[in-house]
Design a protein around this motif. Structure first.
Motif, mmCIF file in Angstrom:
data_model
loop_
_atom_site.group_PDB
_atom_site.id
_atom_site.type_symbol
_atom_site.label_atom_id
_atom_site.label_comp_id
_atom_site.label_asym_id
_atom_site.label_seq_id
_atom_site.Cartn_x
_atom_site.Cartn_y
_atom_site.Cartn_z
ATOM 1 N N GLY A 64 8.521 17.347 18.724
ATOM 2 C CA GLY A 64 7.100 17.392 18.418
ATOM 3 C C GLY A 64 6.333 16.233 19.040
ATOM 4 N N ALA A 65 5.055 16.149 18.676
ATOM 5 C CA ALA A 65 4.129 15.187 19.281
ATOM 6 C C ALA A 65 4.485 13.728 19.021
ATOM 7 C CB ALA A 65 2.707 15.463 18.802
ATOM 8 N N ASP A 66 5.265 13.450 17.981
ATOM 9 C CA ASP A 66 5.684 12.060 17.726
ATOM 10 C C ASP A 66 6.483 11.490 18.889
ATOM 11 O OD1 ASP A 66 4.434 12.106 15.285
ATOM 12 O OD2 ASP A 66 6.271 12.527 14.147
ATOM 13 N N LEU A 67 7.019 12.378 19.705
ATOM 14 C CA LEU A 67 7.787 11.947 20.871
ATOM 15 C C LEU A 67 6.969 11.045 21.788
ATOM 16 C CD1 LEU A 67 10.394 12.361 22.662
ATOM 17 C CD2 LEU A 67 9.013 14.043 23.885
ATOM 18 N N LEU A 68 5.676 11.247 21.856
ATOM 19 C CA LEU A 68 4.825 10.517 22.794
ATOM 20 C C LEU A 68 4.883 9.007 22.611
ATOM 21 C CD1 LEU A 68 1.756 12.906 22.868
ATOM 22 C CD2 LEU A 68 3.580 12.684 24.573
ATOM 23 N N ASP A 69 5.168 8.543 21.410
ATOM 24 C CA ASP A 69 5.245 7.102 21.159
ATOM 25 C C ASP A 69 6.684 6.584 21.141
ATOM 26 O OD1 ASP A 69 2.439 6.787 20.981
ATOM 27 O OD2 ASP A 69 2.508 7.712 18.993
ATOM 28 N N THR A 70 7.606 7.408 21.605
ATOM 29 C CA THR A 70 9.026 7.063 21.673
ATOM 30 C C THR A 70 9.335 6.410 23.021
ATOM 31 O OG1 THR A 70 9.525 8.977 20.303
ATOM 32 C CG2 THR A 70 11.350 8.086 21.583
ATOM 33 N N PRO A 71 10.239 5.442 23.062
ATOM 34 C CA PRO A 71 10.623 4.863 24.359
ATOM 35 C C PRO A 71 11.392 5.877 25.214
ATOM 36 C CG PRO A 71 11.709 3.692 22.547
ATOM 37 C CD PRO A 71 10.898 4.774 21.942
ATOM 38 N N VAL A 72 11.186 5.809 26.521
ATOM 39 C CA VAL A 72 11.867 6.733 27.426
ATOM 40 C C VAL A 72 13.377 6.595 27.354
ATOM 41 C CG1 VAL A 72 9.933 6.985 29.018
ATOM 42 C CG2 VAL A 72 11.654 5.227 29.450
ATOM 43 N N SER A 73 13.860 5.452 26.934
ATOM 44 C CA SER A 73 15.311 5.254 26.824
ATOM 45 C C SER A 73 15.955 6.262 25.881
ATOM 46 C CB SER A 73 15.629 3.831 26.375
ATOM 47 O OG SER A 73 15.038 3.571 25.114
ATOM 48 N N GLU A 74 15.167 6.839 24.967
ATOM 49 C CA GLU A 74 15.717 7.805 24.013
ATOM 50 C C GLU A 74 15.823 9.218 24.593
ATOM 51 O OE1 GLU A 74 14.163 7.830 20.053
ATOM 52 O OE2 GLU A 74 14.024 5.630 19.994
ATOM 53 N N ILE A 75 15.120 9.489 25.685
ATOM 54 C CA ILE A 75 15.182 10.846 26.256
ATOM 55 C C ILE A 75 15.722 10.872 27.685
ATOM 56 C CG2 ILE A 75 13.300 11.646 24.777
ATOM 57 C CD1 ILE A 75 11.543 11.691 27.375
ATOM 58 N N MET A 76 15.947 9.716 28.271
ATOM 59 C CA MET A 76 16.402 9.659 29.663
ATOM 60 C C MET A 76 17.843 10.144 29.785
ATOM 61 S SD MET A 76 17.112 5.625 30.245
ATOM 62 C CE MET A 76 18.577 4.845 29.553
ATOM 63 N N THR A 77 18.207 10.524 30.984
ATOM 64 C CA THR A 77 19.592 10.814 31.316
ATOM 65 C C THR A 77 20.210 9.498 31.755
ATOM 66 O OG1 THR A 77 19.021 13.042 32.022
ATOM 67 C CG2 THR A 77 21.096 12.135 32.853
ATOM 68 N N ALA A 78 21.206 9.044 31.015
ATOM 69 C CA ALA A 78 21.824 7.746 31.317
ATOM 70 C C ALA A 78 22.937 7.861 32.356
ATOM 71 C CB ALA A 78 22.365 7.113 30.043
ATOM 72 N N ASP A 79 23.571 9.025 32.442
ATOM 73 C CA ASP A 79 24.637 9.248 33.415
ATOM 74 C C ASP A 79 24.000 9.816 34.681
ATOM 75 O OD1 ASP A 79 27.099 9.571 34.657
ATOM 76 O OD2 ASP A 79 27.539 11.457 33.633
ATOM 77 N N VAL A 80 23.517 8.920 35.521
ATOM 78 C CA VAL A 80 22.716 9.318 36.678
ATOM 79 C C VAL A 80 23.600 9.548 37.898
ATOM 80 C CG1 VAL A 80 20.809 8.641 38.190
ATOM 81 C CG2 VAL A 80 20.795 7.949 35.786
ATOM 82 N N ARG A 81 23.431 10.702 38.501
ATOM 83 C CA ARG A 81 24.087 10.978 39.779
ATOM 84 C C ARG A 81 23.257 10.302 40.856
ATOM 85 N NH1 ARG A 81 28.293 13.857 39.077
ATOM 86 N NH2 ARG A 81 28.393 15.256 37.304
ATOM 87 N N THR A 82 23.919 9.651 41.785
ATOM 88 C CA THR A 82 23.230 8.948 42.868
ATOM 89 C C THR A 82 23.835 9.366 44.201
ATOM 90 O OG1 THR A 82 24.735 7.039 42.817
ATOM 91 C CG2 THR A 82 22.779 6.939 41.386
ATOM 92 N N CYS A 83 23.205 8.919 45.263
ATOM 93 C CA CYS A 83 23.740 9.132 46.601
ATOM 94 C C CYS A 83 23.561 7.836 47.386
ATOM 95 C CB CYS A 83 23.061 10.307 47.288
ATOM 96 S SG CYS A 83 21.279 10.154 47.498
ATOM 97 N N ALA A 84 24.165 7.799 48.560
ATOM 98 C CA ALA A 84 24.096 6.629 49.432
ATOM 99 C C ALA A 84 23.373 6.999 50.721
ATOM 100 C CB ALA A 84 25.503 6.126 49.742
ATOM 101 N N PRO A 85 22.818 6.022 51.428
ATOM 102 C CA PRO A 85 22.085 6.324 52.663
ATOM 103 C C PRO A 85 22.925 7.050 53.712
ATOM 104 C CG PRO A 85 21.845 4.001 52.077
ATOM 105 C CD PRO A 85 22.819 4.596 51.120
ATOM 106 N N GLY A 86 24.215 6.818 53.718
ATOM 107 C CA GLY A 86 25.087 7.452 54.709
ATOM 108 C C GLY A 86 25.562 8.837 54.334
#
Length: 144
Positions: A64-86
């Motif tokens: 619900g709307a209470d989410l708007l005042d929540t820190p992004v750390s609570e909804i972010m994906t912490a296991d991030v897939r990354t890539c390299a320039p090569g």
């Protein structure tokens, strides 16, 4: 084509927000920069997570709307897939499809140096096809 070539064309600017940023502020950042995701980083160089419009929509539906005042750390994906320039772009296509992600941070020597979106990958594929087509046309016209 390599990821470094995409970054060379589009630039290496990455919008980041610290983990304590509210979802409300995140939405302003996404709108201001006309982007679909941001990297969550306390220092702009290391990755704590990634948060996208989809994350916001799904969390908003659930909480619900209470989410708007929540820190992004609570909804972010912490296991991030990354890539390299090569890394090769065709491998990135596979990663994005298999893991259903649309944005991959680019990391070099442990530091965030860019971000690649599905749109960037599609543009690179179109560019490669156009180049191939041009070479075939020139070959058929006897220019080689």
């Amino acid at each position: 084509m390599r990821i470094a070539e995409i970054l060379h064309r589009k630039g290496s600017d990455v919008t980041t927000v610290p983990p304590e940023t509210t979802v409300r502020s995140l939405l302003g950042t996404l709108a201001e920069h006309n982007i679909g995701a941001v990297v969550v980083s306390a220092d702009g160089a290391t990755i704590a997570g990634i948060v996208s419009e989809r994350d916001v929509v799904r969390s908003l539906h659930a909480r619900g709307a209470d989410l708007l005042d929540t820190p992004v750390s609570e909804i972010m994906t912490a296991d991030v897939r990354t890539c390299a320039p090569g890394d090769r772009v065709d491998g990135l296509r596979t990663t994005m499809t298999e893991h259903r992600v649309r944005h991959l941070p680019v990391v070099h020597e442990g530091r965030l140096i860019g971000i690649v979106s599905i749109g960037d990958v599609v543009k690179s594929a179109i560019s490669e096809l156009a180049t191939e087509r041009q070479h075939l046309v020139e070959y058929l016209q006897g220019k080689y």
